[in-house]
Design an enzyme around this catalytic site. Structure first.
Site, PDB file in Angstrom:
ATOM      1  N   GLY A  13      86.311  78.879  36.923  1.00 42.88           N
ATOM      2  CA  GLY A  13      85.656  78.972  38.240  1.00 42.88           C
ATOM      3  C   GLY A  13      84.233  79.470  38.063  1.00 42.88           C
ATOM      4  N   ARG A  16      80.115  78.889  40.330  1.00 37.10           N
ATOM      5  CA  ARG A  16      79.385  79.646  41.361  1.00 37.10           C
ATOM      6  C   ARG A  16      79.999  81.023  41.553  1.00 37.10           C
ATOM      7  NH1 ARG A  16      82.057  78.138  46.512  1.00 37.10           N
ATOM      8  NH2 ARG A  16      83.703  76.651  46.053  1.00 37.10           N
ATOM      9  N   ASP A  63      91.248  71.458  36.208  1.00 32.66           N
ATOM     10  CA  ASP A  63      91.995  72.184  37.236  1.00 32.66           C
ATOM     11  C   ASP A  63      92.862  73.174  36.464  1.00 32.66           C
ATOM     12  OD1 ASP A  63      93.897  73.100  39.001  1.00 32.66           O
ATOM     13  OD2 ASP A  63      94.271  71.152  39.920  1.00 32.66           O
ATOM     14  N   VAL A  64      92.622  74.472  36.662  1.00 25.47           N
ATOM     15  CA  VAL A  64      93.325  75.471  35.839  1.00 25.47           C
ATOM     16  C   VAL A  64      94.835  75.477  36.074  1.00 25.47           C
ATOM     17  CG1 VAL A  64      91.330  76.994  35.561  1.00 25.47           C
ATOM     18  CG2 VAL A  64      92.904  77.360  37.495  1.00 25.47           C
ATOM     19  N   SER A 142      92.251  91.520  43.324  1.00 27.77           N
ATOM     20  CA  SER A 142      91.521  91.709  44.583  1.00 27.77           C
ATOM     21  C   SER A 142      92.047  92.957  45.275  1.00 27.77           C
ATOM     22  CB  SER A 142      91.752  90.503  45.494  1.00 27.77           C
ATOM     23  OG  SER A 142      91.299  90.772  46.808  1.00 27.77           O
ATOM     24  N   TYR A 154      97.802  84.997  49.073  1.00 30.14           N
ATOM     25  CA  TYR A 154      96.723  85.528  48.212  1.00 30.14           C
ATOM     26  C   TYR A 154      97.039  86.949  47.739  1.00 30.14           C
ATOM     27  CZ  TYR A 154      91.762  86.548  47.031  1.00 30.14           C
ATOM     28  OH  TYR A 154      90.582  86.892  46.413  1.00 30.14           O
ATOM     29  N   THR A 156      99.935  88.325  47.366  1.00 28.20           N
ATOM     30  CA  THR A 156     101.030  88.244  46.401  1.00 28.20           C
ATOM     31  C   THR A 156     100.513  87.798  45.040  1.00 28.20           C
ATOM     32  OG1 THR A 156     102.545  87.695  48.189  1.00 28.20           O
ATOM     33  CG2 THR A 156     103.283  87.163  45.970  1.00 28.20           C
ATOM     34  N   ALA A 157      99.655  86.767  45.043  1.00 35.59           N
ATOM     35  CA  ALA A 157      99.104  86.270  43.773  1.00 35.59           C
ATOM     36  C   ALA A 157      98.251  87.343  43.097  1.00 35.59           C
ATOM     37  CB  ALA A 157      98.283  85.010  44.026  1.00 35.59           C
ATOM     38  N   LYS A 158      97.428  88.033  43.892  1.00 35.36           N
ATOM     39  CA  LYS A 158      96.513  89.021  43.298  1.00 35.36           C
ATOM     40  C   LYS A 158      97.277  90.247  42.795  1.00 35.36           C
ATOM     41  CE  LYS A 158      92.575  86.911  43.591  1.00 35.36           C
ATOM     42  NZ  LYS A 158      92.102  86.230  42.363  1.00 35.36           N
TER      43      LYS A 158
HETATM   44  P1  NAP Z   1      84.136  81.062  45.059  1.00 34.03           P
HETATM   45  O1  NAP Z   1      82.699  81.284  45.350  1.00 34.03           O
HETATM   46  O2  NAP Z   1      84.959  80.313  46.040  1.00 34.03           O
HETATM   47  O3  NAP Z   1      84.249  80.372  43.608  1.00 34.03           O
HETATM   48  C1  NAP Z   1      85.501  80.048  43.070  1.00 34.03           C
HETATM   49  C2  NAP Z   1      85.302  78.994  42.014  1.00 34.03           C
HETATM   50  O4  NAP Z   1      86.602  78.637  41.484  1.00 34.03           O
HETATM   51  C3  NAP Z   1      84.693  77.691  42.575  1.00 34.03           C
HETATM   52  O5  NAP Z   1      83.658  77.225  41.722  1.00 34.03           O
HETATM   53  C4  NAP Z   1      85.882  76.742  42.613  1.00 34.03           C
HETATM   54  O6  NAP Z   1      85.559  75.381  42.443  1.00 34.03           O
HETATM   55  C5  NAP Z   1      86.661  77.221  41.411  1.00 34.03           C
HETATM   56  N1  NAP Z   1      88.044  76.744  41.463  1.00 34.03           N
HETATM   57  C6  NAP Z   1      88.875  76.727  42.526  1.00 34.03           C
HETATM   58  N2  NAP Z   1      90.054  76.175  42.200  1.00 34.03           N
HETATM   59  C7  NAP Z   1      89.973  75.845  40.900  1.00 34.03           C
HETATM   60  C8  NAP Z   1      90.867  75.239  39.993  1.00 34.03           C
HETATM   61  N3  NAP Z   1      92.107  74.848  40.373  1.00 34.03           N
HETATM   62  N4  NAP Z   1      90.466  75.033  38.720  1.00 34.03           N
HETATM   63  C9  NAP Z   1      89.224  75.377  38.329  1.00 34.03           C
HETATM   64  N5  NAP Z   1      88.334  75.972  39.141  1.00 34.03           N
HETATM   65  C10 NAP Z   1      88.696  76.184  40.419  1.00 34.03           C
HETATM   66  O7  NAP Z   1      84.909  82.434  44.837  1.00 34.03           O
HETATM   67  P2  NAP Z   1      84.401  83.904  44.413  1.00 34.03           P
HETATM   68  O8  NAP Z   1      84.187  84.671  45.645  1.00 34.03           O
HETATM   69  O9  NAP Z   1      83.311  83.804  43.395  1.00 34.03           O
HETATM   70  O10 NAP Z   1      85.741  84.459  43.753  1.00 34.03           O
HETATM   71  C11 NAP Z   1      85.991  84.457  42.345  1.00 34.03           C
HETATM   72  C12 NAP Z   1      87.301  85.169  42.079  1.00 34.03           C
HETATM   73  O11 NAP Z   1      87.217  86.515  42.566  1.00 34.03           O
HETATM   74  C13 NAP Z   1      88.506  84.545  42.784  1.00 34.03           C
HETATM   75  O12 NAP Z   1      89.647  84.651  41.973  1.00 34.03           O
HETATM   76  C14 NAP Z   1      88.664  85.395  44.020  1.00 34.03           C
HETATM   77  O13 NAP Z   1      89.970  85.351  44.515  1.00 34.03           O
HETATM   78  C15 NAP Z   1      88.272  86.756  43.476  1.00 34.03           C
HETATM   79  N6  NAP Z   1      87.831  87.716  44.508  1.00 34.03           N
HETATM   80  C16 NAP Z   1      86.738  87.449  45.297  1.00 34.03           C
HETATM   81  C17 NAP Z   1      86.344  88.383  46.253  1.00 34.03           C
HETATM   82  C18 NAP Z   1      85.161  88.173  47.161  1.00 34.03           C
HETATM   83  O14 NAP Z   1      84.926  89.019  48.040  1.00 34.03           O
HETATM   84  N7  NAP Z   1      84.356  87.125  46.994  1.00 34.03           N
HETATM   85  C19 NAP Z   1      87.068  89.568  46.391  1.00 34.03           C
HETATM   86  C20 NAP Z   1      88.171  89.810  45.573  1.00 34.03           C
HETATM   87  C21 NAP Z   1      88.534  88.865  44.626  1.00 34.03           C
HETATM   88  P3  NAP Z   1      85.190  74.467  43.728  1.00 34.03           P
HETATM   89  O15 NAP Z   1      83.839  74.881  44.127  1.00 34.03           O
HETATM   90  O16 NAP Z   1      85.232  73.046  43.202  1.00 34.03           O
HETATM   91  O17 NAP Z   1      86.244  74.728  44.752  1.00 34.03           O
END
Ligand code: NAP
Length: 253
Positions: A13, A16, A63-64, A142, A154, A156-158
């Site tokens: 991921g 971005r 796709d992971v 998270s 979410y 549950t997964a986290k």
């Molecule tokens: P994000 O901006 O939505 O970025 C997630 C990235 O993962 C995207 O580039 C997405 O690709 C990619 N992705 C999704 N499904 C995938 C798959 N099956 N295989 C490969 N890549 C995949 O999210 P983020 O906010 O940076 O979050 C990153 C991580 O931190 C996540 O695990 C999220 O749950 C966790 N997190 C985030 C926050 C927060 O406040 N932002 C808080 C706690 C935890 P696409 O663009 O193609 O969909």
């Protein structure tokens, strides 16, 4: 003394948000970085930022949650950059809904990307780590792991990922491999922007409302998370394993 080969990290991921910031940070720390995202082309900006800064990076589309795609991407990265010994399981999706409206697909998609994805990626990379007698697995949990309305899937997964790293820590510790989780609170990314849009609040106002509830009175940035990932990925963190660090601007109840 022979110079040590450049270590190779994989960030899923990484196109971005938090993943991109972690990829850039690990490259700045001296690692070559394999950037995985759903579409290889989406990793371009992250790879370019790393190479422009003088680092090495390689993009792979996968796709992971797909076993064959994971195996192919990890092999391609190993062939191009070298054996991966640092893995950041960061790819994530949201399918928020109150439980009475949550579909089977909402549940399965979140479990597959976060849990099965972390499992498949870790299984594919651990053989390189065990062989190297060195490894660092980092999973993105998270603050929602503590429970969050509208996120039965979410949360549950986290929470599951916290159990996952504790187990990897116990299984792989003898091979010099540590496994830890980072549990962010509110971080400014497309994911939180999408949540704001879903609940019909302008993103700036959404951030201000969140910040007012956070002890340090600000929301987090992807670099706040990357800083902790950098620590867990470092050689010096070899005695820290099976831990969960909340990166949330304060303690959570
Ligand atoms: P994000 O901006 O939505 O970025 C997630 C990235 O993962 C995207 O580039 C997405 O690709 C990619 N992705 C999704 N499904 C995938 C798959 N099956 N295989 C490969 N890549 C995949 O999210 P983020 O906010 O940076 O979050 C990153 C991580 O931190 C996540 O695990 C999220 O749950 C966790 N997190 C985030 C926050 C927060 O406040 N932002 C808080 C706690 C935890 P696409 O663009 O193609 O969909």
């Amino acid at each position: 003394m022979a110079e040590q080969a450049q270590r190779v990290a994989i960030v899923t991921g990484g196109a971005r948000g938090i993943g991109a910031a972690i990829a850039r940070r690990l490259a700045a720390d001296g690692m070559a970085v394999g950037v995985i995202d759903l579409k290889e082309g989406d990793c371009g900006a992250t790879v370019e930022a790393i190479t422009r800064a003088g680092g090495r990076a390689f993009a792979a589309g996968a796709d992971v949650s797909d076993s064959a795609q994971v195996a192919a991407a990890v092999e391609a990265i190993a062939a191009e950059l070298g054996p991966p010994v640092v893995l950041v399981n960061n790819a994530g999706v949201l399918r928020d809904n109150l439980i009475f409206k949550m579909s089977d697909d909402d549940w399965d998609t979140v479990m597959n990307v976060h849990l099965k994805g972390a499992f498949l990626m870790s299984r594919a990379c651990q053989k390189y780590m065990v062989e190297a007698k060195y490894g660092r697995v980092i999973c993105l949990s998270s603050s929602s792991a503590l429970g969050n309305r509208g996120q039965a899937n979410y949360s549950t997964a986290k929470a599951g990922l916290q159990g996952f790293v504790k187990t990897l820590a116990k299984e792989l510790g003898q091979f010099g491999v540590t496994a830890n989780a980072i549990a962010p609170g509110f971080i400014v990314t497309d994911m939180t922007a999408a949540t704001a849009a879903r609940v019909g609040v302008e993103f700036e106002a959404f951030q201000q409302a969140a910040a007012s509830q956070i002890p340090v009175r600000r929301v987090g940035q992807p670099e706040d998370v990357a800083h902790v990932a950098s620590f867990f990925a470092s050689e010096g963190a070899g005695f820290v394993s099976g831990q969960v660090v909340y990166v949330a601007g304060g303690p959570l109840n």
